[in-house]
Design a protein around this motif. Structure first.
Motif, short mmCIF file in Angstrom:
data_model
loop_
_atom_site.label_atom_id
_atom_site.label_comp_id
_atom_site.label_asym_id
_atom_site.label_seq_id
_atom_site.Cartn_x
_atom_site.Cartn_y
_atom_site.Cartn_z
N THR A 99 0.96 -1.16 0.14
CA THR A 99 -0.01 -0.05 -0.04
C THR A 99 1.02 1.40 0.07
OG1 THR A 99 -0.20 0.07 2.54
CG2 THR A 99 -1.61 -1.30 1.31
N GLU A 100 0.38 2.51 -0.43
CA GLU A 100 1.01 3.65 -0.47
C GLU A 100 1.57 4.14 1.02
OE1 GLU A 100 2.20 5.00 -3.12
OE2 GLU A 100 1.40 3.39 -4.21
N GLU A 101 0.66 3.61 2.01
CA GLU A 101 0.97 4.16 3.15
C GLU A 101 2.16 3.41 3.81
OE1 GLU A 101 -1.00 4.20 7.75
OE2 GLU A 101 -2.16 3.67 6.11
N ARG A 102 2.07 2.28 3.40
CA ARG A 102 3.34 1.31 4.05
C ARG A 102 4.43 1.84 3.29
NH1 ARG A 102 -0.42 -4.04 4.50
NH2 ARG A 102 -0.89 -3.62 6.77
N LYS A 103 4.35 2.26 1.96
CA LYS A 103 5.74 2.43 1.24
C LYS A 103 6.38 3.68 1.55
CE LYS A 103 4.82 1.68 -3.44
NZ LYS A 103 4.12 1.85 -4.82
N GLN A 104 5.70 4.52 2.41
CA GLN A 104 6.12 5.63 2.87
C GLN A 104 7.39 5.30 3.83
OE1 GLN A 104 5.41 8.82 1.77
NE2 GLN A 104 3.99 7.57 0.40
N ASP A 107 10.16 -0.56 1.52
CA ASP A 107 10.06 -0.75 0.08
C ASP A 107 9.30 -2.25 0.18
OD1 ASP A 107 10.48 1.63 -0.99
OD2 ASP A 107 12.56 1.05 -1.77
N THR A 147 -5.22 -3.77 6.69
CA THR A 147 -6.06 -3.07 5.65
C THR A 147 -7.27 -3.30 5.72
OG1 THR A 147 -5.32 -4.78 4.03
CG2 THR A 147 -4.14 -2.93 4.06
N ASP A 211 -7.94 -1.14 -4.53
CA ASP A 211 -6.38 -0.84 -4.64
C ASP A 211 -5.99 0.14 -3.50
OD1 ASP A 211 -6.02 -2.72 -6.68
OD2 ASP A 211 -5.57 -1.23 -8.25
N LYS A 212 -6.81 1.28 -3.43
CA LYS A 212 -6.61 2.30 -2.39
C LYS A 212 -6.35 1.67 -0.82
CE LYS A 212 -8.75 6.22 0.24
NZ LYS A 212 -9.89 7.08 0.12
N GLY A 215 -4.05 -2.32 -1.92
CA GLY A 215 -2.88 -2.26 -2.74
C GLY A 215 -3.02 -3.36 -4.16
#
Length: 259
Positions: A99-104, A107, A147, A211-212, A215
């Motif tokens: 997810t985008e949150e975890r990718k902050q 990786d 999630t 996906d939001k 993921g």
């Protein structure tokens, strides 16, 4: 490059090679420490005191491909990302959604499997509509810090969302009538439904893909500075899919492909 930028880059490169003993080491990845949850059957669980399951088998297959010794350890879900970032282990193979949150923070490799989320309920529940409107007034169990939990808390405002430490804990409360439904990954729920305790219940409603929140699939988590390990694991995932190893592991746990 000016001197301040050069020094900053050099310091970062040096810090990424310093081991826990204080000496400088090149990372050759002959040993890879991998964390999984251990309470998430059929993906990870304890069997005879040893970690087993789909995620564990995949982790060992990937280590074999990169010719590394695997050290698979159990880690509670809430501490999974902090443990990786603090250096307790080198990678996470624990059905973690990209997810985008975890990718902050960390990786991910490319996905190594992708399944939808689903609701399960008692066979005589009468539940067919699992939209937020259809679940108004229902008590829904979900594992915390997931999630699926975030999805329910954001969208199911008119339901009572109960947070559990594990999916199994929520499922057992469903079996004993304390919940109207449980929401989780479909493959996880499929495994529980095949148990004696799970014979009470079945899937209800439709698959949930977003996906939001969920993921593009489940990936292997690595520290941002360990791009070389990420690349090795990405190549290894492709290799075990190509040579049939992945399919053998898949068929051991599921009668359908989850890749």
């Amino acid at each position: 490059m000016n001197s301040s930028k050069y020094l900053a880059c050099a310091a970062f490169a040096l810090s990424s090679l310093i081991g826990t003993d204080g000496w400088v080491h090149a990372k050759d990845w002959q040993v890879v420490r991998i964390a999984t949850e251990g309470t998430y059957p059929p993906f990870s669980y304890l069997q005879g005191g040893e970690l087993a399951g789909f995620d564990v088998d995949v982790a060992n297959a990937l280590c074999a491909k990169i010719q590394a010794k695997c050290e698979v350890v159990a880690q509670e879900w809430d501490g999974m990302i902090p443990g990786l970032m603090s250096g307790k282990y080198d990678a996470i193979v624990a059905s973690m959604a990209i997810t985008e949150e975890r990718k902050q923070k960390i990786d991910f490799t490319d996905k190594y499997y992708a399944t939808p989320a689903r609701f399960i309920a008692a066979k005589d529940s009468g539940i067919t509509d699992t939209t937020p409107q259809g679940m108004t007034g229902k008590v829904i169990g979900v594992q915390g810090s997931t999630t699926q939990g975030t999805y329910l808390e954001d969208l199911y405002k008119d339901s009572e969302v109960k947070i559990y430490k594990t999916v199994d804990d929520a499922a057992m409360d469903l079996a004993t009538g304390r919940l109207d439904a449980v929401f989780s990954d479909a493959a996880i729920l499929y495994g529980w439904l095949k148990t004696e305790e799970g014979s009470c219940c079945d899937f209800v409603g439709q698959e949930v893909r977003d996906d939001k929140y969920f993921g593009v699939g489940k990936g292997i988590g690595v520290r941002k500075e360990d791009q070389d390990l990420r690349d090795k694991l990405n190549a290894a995932v492709k290799a075990i899919v190509a040579d049939g190893t992945y399919q053998q592991i898949n068929q051991k746990y599921f009668p359908f492909s989850i890749y």
